[in-house]
Each structure stands twice: as C-alpha cells, then as structure tokens.
Design a protein around this motif. Sequence first.
Motif, mmCIF file in Angstrom:
data_model
loop_
_atom_site.group_PDB
_atom_site.id
_atom_site.type_symbol
_atom_site.label_atom_id
_atom_site.label_comp_id
_atom_site.label_asym_id
_atom_site.label_seq_id
_atom_site.Cartn_x
_atom_site.Cartn_y
_atom_site.Cartn_z
ATOM 1 N N ASP A 109 -0.911 -11.284 26.691
ATOM 2 C CA ASP A 109 0.043 -12.499 25.890
ATOM 3 C C ASP A 109 -0.121 -11.874 24.776
ATOM 4 O O ASP A 109 0.483 -12.713 23.233
ATOM 5 C CB ASP A 109 -0.721 -13.575 25.740
ATOM 6 N N ALA A 110 -0.714 -10.454 24.049
ATOM 7 C CA ALA A 110 -1.254 -10.134 22.528
ATOM 8 C C ALA A 110 0.137 -9.305 22.506
ATOM 9 O O ALA A 110 -0.032 -8.819 20.950
ATOM 10 C CB ALA A 110 -2.666 -9.879 22.327
ATOM 11 N N VAL A 111 1.026 -8.961 23.051
ATOM 12 C CA VAL A 111 1.785 -7.667 22.778
ATOM 13 C C VAL A 111 3.009 -7.799 21.804
ATOM 14 O O VAL A 111 3.229 -9.292 21.358
ATOM 15 C CB VAL A 111 2.749 -7.603 23.727
ATOM 16 N N GLU A 112 2.471 -7.518 20.843
ATOM 17 C CA GLU A 112 3.122 -7.108 19.437
ATOM 18 C C GLU A 112 4.548 -6.171 19.268
ATOM 19 O O GLU A 112 5.824 -6.577 18.407
ATOM 20 C CB GLU A 112 2.518 -7.520 18.149
ATOM 21 N N ASP A 113 4.320 -5.102 20.056
ATOM 22 C CA ASP A 113 4.999 -4.361 20.282
ATOM 23 C C ASP A 113 5.561 -3.073 20.825
ATOM 24 O O ASP A 113 4.789 -2.917 22.056
ATOM 25 C CB ASP A 113 4.286 -3.167 19.730
ATOM 26 N N LEU A 114 6.755 -3.777 22.223
ATOM 27 C CA LEU A 114 7.095 -4.152 23.439
ATOM 28 C C LEU A 114 8.376 -2.668 23.266
ATOM 29 O O LEU A 114 9.790 -2.432 22.093
ATOM 30 C CB LEU A 114 7.748 -4.869 23.930
ATOM 31 N N VAL B 113 -4.268 -5.586 24.455
ATOM 32 C CA VAL B 113 -3.706 -4.659 25.055
ATOM 33 C C VAL B 113 -2.280 -4.887 23.726
ATOM 34 O O VAL B 113 -1.273 -6.245 23.494
ATOM 35 C CB VAL B 113 -2.260 -5.120 26.272
ATOM 36 N N HIS B 114 -1.914 -4.533 22.042
ATOM 37 C CA HIS B 114 -0.344 -5.195 22.114
ATOM 38 C C HIS B 114 0.610 -4.248 21.725
ATOM 39 O O HIS B 114 1.756 -4.724 20.407
ATOM 40 C CB HIS B 114 -1.665 -4.615 19.567
ATOM 41 N N HIS B 115 0.261 -2.987 22.249
ATOM 42 C CA HIS B 115 1.573 -2.117 22.220
ATOM 43 C C HIS B 115 1.557 -1.392 23.355
ATOM 44 O O HIS B 115 1.122 -0.975 24.272
ATOM 45 C CB HIS B 115 1.704 -0.805 21.262
ATOM 46 N N LEU B 116 3.099 -1.693 24.151
ATOM 47 C CA LEU B 116 2.977 -2.352 25.377
ATOM 48 C C LEU B 116 4.508 -0.983 25.532
ATOM 49 O O LEU B 116 5.749 -1.467 25.237
ATOM 50 C CB LEU B 116 3.247 -2.770 25.561
ATOM 51 N N ALA C 167 -11.435 -1.916 26.163
ATOM 52 C CA ALA C 167 -9.374 -1.175 25.267
ATOM 53 C C ALA C 167 -9.875 -1.843 24.053
ATOM 54 O O ALA C 167 -9.765 -0.688 23.062
ATOM 55 C CB ALA C 167 -8.729 -1.887 25.950
ATOM 56 N N TRP C 168 -10.707 -2.745 23.513
ATOM 57 C CA TRP C 168 -11.450 -2.654 22.208
ATOM 58 C C TRP C 168 -12.172 -1.440 22.124
ATOM 59 O O TRP C 168 -12.189 -1.193 20.597
ATOM 60 C CB TRP C 168 -12.113 -3.972 22.165
ATOM 61 N N ARG C 169 -12.365 -0.648 22.734
ATOM 62 C CA ARG C 169 -12.871 0.275 22.205
ATOM 63 C C ARG C 169 -12.280 2.395 22.713
ATOM 64 O O ARG C 169 -12.705 2.139 21.746
ATOM 65 C CB ARG C 169 -14.491 0.888 23.114
ATOM 66 N N GLY C 170 -11.827 1.461 22.806
ATOM 67 C CA GLY C 170 -10.240 2.720 22.724
ATOM 68 C C GLY C 170 -8.905 2.383 22.672
ATOM 69 O O GLY C 170 -8.809 0.890 20.991
ATOM 70 N N PRO C 171 -8.035 2.823 22.922
ATOM 71 C CA PRO C 171 -6.688 2.783 22.655
ATOM 72 C C PRO C 171 -6.506 0.596 22.880
ATOM 73 O O PRO C 171 -6.445 0.438 23.686
ATOM 74 C CB PRO C 171 -5.390 3.483 22.935
ATOM 75 N N GLU C 172 -5.548 0.411 22.008
ATOM 76 C CA GLU C 172 -5.056 -0.573 22.419
ATOM 77 C C GLU C 172 -2.772 -0.180 23.127
ATOM 78 O O GLU C 172 -2.757 -1.240 22.924
ATOM 79 C CB GLU C 172 -4.448 -2.242 21.091
#
Length: 263
Positions: A92-97, A71-74, A34-39
């Motif tokens: 654990d890296a989700v900042e936007d839920l 994964v930052h946006h879920l 995913a670091w090459r694609g969307p988060e």
Amino acid sequence: MALPPRLPPELERHIFELLAYREPLSIPTLILVAWRGPEVVMLQNETRSYPYPDIFSRIKATPPIVQQKTVHHLFLDRIAPDVVENLISTCDAVEDLWIILEHGHRVGIVEFAGHLALRRLHCVANELFGTQTYDFTLPMFARLTHLELFGSDADRGPEWVGLATIPRLTHLAFSGLTLLRVAGTLLRTSSSLQVLIFLSHKLGAVYRVTELEVLTQDARFVKMGYKDHVEDWKAGALGGSDHWSRAEEFVAMRLSGHGYPSQ
C-alpha cells in the motif's frame, strides 16, 4: 546499550541485490528488513525461471504491515496477472509504479492499483483504463505528479485531453503520435504542467506533424531519445539522475534564454 553494526547504505543495497539475484527465495525475507536496505522491488519477465509460486506464497505470508511500510518503488515488467495483483494489493505504500502488463491481462491498471496514492506512474497508454471510461478524476490520480505513457490508444485519442484535469501533474512523458496531437491542448489547459516530454526511439527522424513544430516553441516541451528504461527508472528510484531530471535541466535552460539545448 550498544548500537547494531551499520554499513554504508550503498554497500547494504549492493548486498541486498546480490542476495536477491543469487537466492530469489530470500526475497520475502529481504522485504521484512527492507527498512535497512532498498525500498525498491523490481520484477521482470526474465525472472520467470525463478520459482514464482514459492516466492509469492512467502510474500503473501509476510505481515501486510511490513510490505505497506517498506516498498515505495515497484517495477513490474510483463509479470503474471495474479502475481501483479497480489503484490500491489499488499504494498500500500507504493508511490512510484512502473508497470507493463503481461499479454492477456484485460483489467485496467486503475482497477487493481486504484487504492495507491501514486506520485509517479509509468505504464502503457491503452493499459491504464483498459475498457473502462477514461476518468482522470479518480483518487489514484489525486497526488500524481509524474506520468509516463508508452505507446498510444488511438481509438480514444480525444479522451486524453482529460490529462489536464489531473490536479498536481507537473511532468508528463509519452511516445505515441496520438498523444502528440493533443499535447498542445494539454499545455494550454493544464494549470500545473511544467515539463512535457516526447520520447522517440529515433530522435533524428523527421516527424511531419504540424503539432510538433508548434510544440517546440513552448519552453516546457522537450524531445528526448529513449535510454535504457530499466536503468533510467532504477536510477531515479534510488535518487539519481533520470529522464525527468534531465528534462527539467533542458526546460530551465530554455527559460533562462539559452535556447533549445542539445539532446
């Protein structure tokens, strides 16, 4: 040493999305790179026709460090409780839920997402705490800057004034009349609130609520009609214009003396 071939980010994102839609069992593999694609990970109720057990058994087998970093946006729309809790526990890296719980899920969001350092949260008002005591001093709220609440929890209306204690909350959006009635208090008592949005399905409807008339005198207050919430959230997650940025423009216009802009 030759560098690996790179495609424009927009094209990579499009390829990832096409593959995920056509081959849902490839989603765990996509997360690995995913670091090459969307988060951004989005799961909606319509995807229930996909083989859930296969997908999520594979996601569960994905090294946690990968999911934690990528994964930052879920976005989770009425997904089965076990899937929700499993996915959130390993991201654990989700900042936007953005989350609406499946019917029958009795656990409050603060109970299974409390470990996240959220900056943005979009949820149903009465699902936030469930049956728990309303406590906006919990660690989950410490870094929160944007909060959107759908509907109201009328039985516990007075407890919503506690929103003013969220230390970094700058943007608040809501759709329920219960929250509308405490909005004035929030504007007066919050030391950080910059934008307060009242979302309405029928923007042209006449609300015979005294509080609404008073709120319109505050430059930070914005009345806004509902857009497609899925596309709006997705646009914001991908760095585009969403209702938060549009509201900021409205507020800036009012503060500059241009009156209340057309919406």
